[in-house]
Motif scaffolding. Structure first.
Motif, PDB file in Angstrom:
ATOM      1  N   LEU A  43       0.830  -1.205   0.000  1.00  0.00           N
ATOM      2  CA  LEU A  43       0.000   0.000   0.000  1.00  0.00           C
ATOM      3  C   LEU A  43       0.867   1.258   0.000  1.00  0.00           C
ATOM      4  CD1 LEU A  43      -2.614   1.673   0.435  1.00  0.00           C
ATOM      5  CD2 LEU A  43      -2.379   1.190   2.891  1.00  0.00           C
ATOM      6  N   ILE A  44       1.920   1.257   0.825  1.00  0.00           N
ATOM      7  CA  ILE A  44       2.814   2.413   0.882  1.00  0.00           C
ATOM      8  C   ILE A  44       3.483   2.637  -0.471  1.00  0.00           C
ATOM      9  CG2 ILE A  44       4.937   3.317   1.910  1.00  0.00           C
ATOM     10  CD1 ILE A  44       4.129   1.889   4.507  1.00  0.00           C
ATOM     11  N   ALA A  45       3.964   1.550  -1.084  1.00  0.00           N
ATOM     12  CA  ALA A  45       4.608   1.668  -2.395  1.00  0.00           C
ATOM     13  C   ALA A  45       3.627   2.217  -3.426  1.00  0.00           C
ATOM     14  CB  ALA A  45       5.147   0.307  -2.841  1.00  0.00           C
ATOM     15  N   TRP A  46       2.383   1.752  -3.360  1.00  0.00           N
ATOM     16  CA  TRP A  46       1.356   2.233  -4.289  1.00  0.00           C
ATOM     17  C   TRP A  46       1.134   3.733  -4.102  1.00  0.00           C
ATOM     18  CZ3 TRP A  46      -3.252   4.743  -4.273  1.00  0.00           C
ATOM     19  CH2 TRP A  46      -4.035   4.652  -5.438  1.00  0.00           C
ATOM     20  N   CYS A  47       1.085   4.178  -2.850  1.00  0.00           N
ATOM     21  CA  CYS A  47       0.888   5.607  -2.565  1.00  0.00           C
ATOM     22  C   CYS A  47       2.039   6.443  -3.114  1.00  0.00           C
ATOM     23  CB  CYS A  47       0.752   5.827  -1.059  1.00  0.00           C
ATOM     24  SG  CYS A  47      -0.800   5.242  -0.335  1.00  0.00           S
ATOM     25  N   VAL A  48       3.270   5.934  -2.981  1.00  0.00           N
ATOM     26  CA  VAL A  48       4.432   6.658  -3.496  1.00  0.00           C
ATOM     27  C   VAL A  48       4.369   6.747  -5.018  1.00  0.00           C
ATOM     28  CG1 VAL A  48       6.946   6.588  -3.773  1.00  0.00           C
ATOM     29  CG2 VAL A  48       5.927   6.086  -1.542  1.00  0.00           C
ATOM     30  N   ARG A  49       4.096   5.629  -5.670  1.00  0.00           N
ATOM     31  CA  ARG A  49       4.100   5.585  -7.133  1.00  0.00           C
ATOM     32  C   ARG A  49       2.992   6.419  -7.754  1.00  0.00           C
ATOM     33  NH1 ARG A  49       5.380  -0.863  -8.296  1.00  0.00           N
ATOM     34  NH2 ARG A  49       7.513  -0.830  -7.458  1.00  0.00           N
ATOM     35  N   ASN A  50       1.901   6.608  -7.009  1.00  0.00           N
ATOM     36  CA  ASN A  50       0.775   7.361  -7.550  1.00  0.00           C
ATOM     37  C   ASN A  50       0.706   8.790  -7.019  1.00  0.00           C
ATOM     38  OD1 ASN A  50      -1.103   5.453  -9.276  1.00  0.00           O
ATOM     39  ND2 ASN A  50      -0.299   4.228  -7.593  1.00  0.00           N
ATOM     40  N   GLY A  51       1.787   9.241  -6.386  1.00  0.00           N
ATOM     41  CA  GLY A  51       1.880  10.635  -5.975  1.00  0.00           C
ATOM     42  C   GLY A  51       1.031  11.017  -4.783  1.00  0.00           C
ATOM     43  N   ILE A  52       0.503  10.030  -4.065  1.00  0.00           N
ATOM     44  CA  ILE A  52      -0.313  10.325  -2.891  1.00  0.00           C
ATOM     45  C   ILE A  52       0.567  10.755  -1.724  1.00  0.00           C
ATOM     46  CG2 ILE A  52      -1.844   9.266  -1.165  1.00  0.00           C
ATOM     47  CD1 ILE A  52      -3.065   7.658  -3.483  1.00  0.00           C
ATOM     48  N   ILE A  53       1.745  10.168  -1.614  1.00  0.00           N
ATOM     49  CA  ILE A  53       2.740  10.652  -0.664  1.00  0.00           C
ATOM     50  C   ILE A  53       4.034  10.897  -1.426  1.00  0.00           C
ATOM     51  CG2 ILE A  53       1.745   9.488   1.336  1.00  0.00           C
ATOM     52  CD1 ILE A  53       3.804   7.317   1.092  1.00  0.00           C
ATOM     53  N   THR A  54       4.798  11.850  -0.957  1.00  0.00           N
ATOM     54  CA  THR A  54       6.066  12.179  -1.603  1.00  0.00           C
ATOM     55  C   THR A  54       7.204  11.941  -0.629  1.00  0.00           C
ATOM     56  OG1 THR A  54       5.806  14.500  -0.962  1.00  0.00           O
ATOM     57  CG2 THR A  54       5.050  13.876  -3.153  1.00  0.00           C
ATOM     58  N   LEU A  55       8.341  11.584  -1.166  1.00  0.00           N
ATOM     59  CA  LEU A  55       9.501  11.328  -0.326  1.00  0.00           C
ATOM     60  C   LEU A  55      10.097  12.643   0.150  1.00  0.00           C
ATOM     61  CD1 LEU A  55      11.264   8.504  -2.363  1.00  0.00           C
ATOM     62  CD2 LEU A  55       9.608   8.293  -0.516  1.00  0.00           C
TER      63      LEU A  55
END
Length: 291
Positions: free
Chosen positions: A162-174
């Protein structure tokens, strides 16, 4: 209505995760303003419902996802004449905030933990790869309900997915760190030093001298890069090793405490309870009961 604290899921639970489907065709799904210490993921399988999050109100429709931070005041209300079937996933931060193998892992987890979620994510748009997340969340639910051997690690893996999905879809940013070629090497050197030497008495000054850096710079840098202080990370590594010994060895708690770097059993018990939420004796008792 005055908000209240919901405490259905707590750190003291052996596996602090709760997963269920709320369906207003079966039971009332309305929940007044409340908050809790865990994360909550709401996925609208079908139908629609109203969500109040702090001072914002949203209408959730099929395939919408809402991620709620710990402490966020929120409520759910049915819409007259509308069906609503919602997948609810609740989990404590400790489930994902585990021992990091290297900096590349920790940056994603810390980005998720530090993110403030404040909007609905509409997944009907195929560009959002909603079917991937749909499958992740429903498979997680099936694992939780079935509770077959290994379901805990499967669920943790799904949360990382889920976290990886959020990162890849711009929901969370590093988080952005200073652009320096030695950044990754430095943090990996620090972590490797801890994991190679945690069984003996070590401190941050040792690492600062090893890398020829000031103590104060090392302290701020380590916290910024991992989200933990040096002591918190050292304790976590030691407790992870202690758990392995509690399960797989015949050593008693005093012997394990000394083996992983604690000179006093009382200190070991206190840190173990702080990190895991329960005493090390719980694992010993569970192991004994099985045999």
């Amino acid at each position: 209505m005055k908000p209240y604290k919901e405490e259905k899921i707590v750190r003291d639970m052996p596996f602090p995760v709760e997963v269920f489907i709320a369906d207003n065709r079966i039971a009332n799904i309305d929940a007044g303003p409340h908050w809790h210490d865990c994360y909550e993921v709401l996925y609208m399988i079908e139908g629609a419902a109203l969500q109040q999050v702090n001072d914002k109100q949203f209408k959730m429709v099929q395939h919408d996802v809402l991620i709620l931070n710990p402490g966020c005041i929120h409520s759910t209300y049915s819409i007259p004449g509308e069906d609503a079937c919602i997948l609810v996933i609740k989990f404590m931060k400790e489930i994902i905030d585990s021992r990091f193998a290297n900096f590349s892992d920790s940056q994603y987890i810390q980005a998720f933990i530090n993110n403030r979620f404040d909007r609905i994510f509409h997944l009907n748009d195929t560009r959002q790869n909603f079917m991937e997340l749909h499958n992740i969340l429903l498979a997680l639910h099936d694992e939780y309900i079935g509770k077959q051997s290994g379901f805990e690690i499967y669920i943790r893996g799904s949360l990382f997915h889920l976290i990886a999905w959020c990162v890849r879809n711009g929901i969370i940013t590093l988080p952005e760190f200073p652009q320096e070629s030695k950044t990754g090497l430095r943090i990996n050197s620090m972590i490797n030093y801890i994991e190679d030497n945690f069984k003996r008495e070590i401190n941050l000054k040792d690492i600062a001298q090893l890398l020829n850096l000031s103590y104060y710079y090392c302290s701020r840098y380590f916290k910024r890069m991992t989200g933990k202080t040096f002591k918190e990370y050292l304790d976590f590594v030691r407790i992870c090793e202690a758990e392995k010994l509690l399960v797989a060895s015949e050593m008693n708690i005093s012997e394990i405490a000394l083996t992983v770097g604690y000179s006093r059993v009382s200190s070991f018990n206190r840190v173990f309870k702080k990190v895991r939420g329960y005493n090390p004796g719980v694992i010993k008792k569970t192991k004994t009961a099985k045999f």
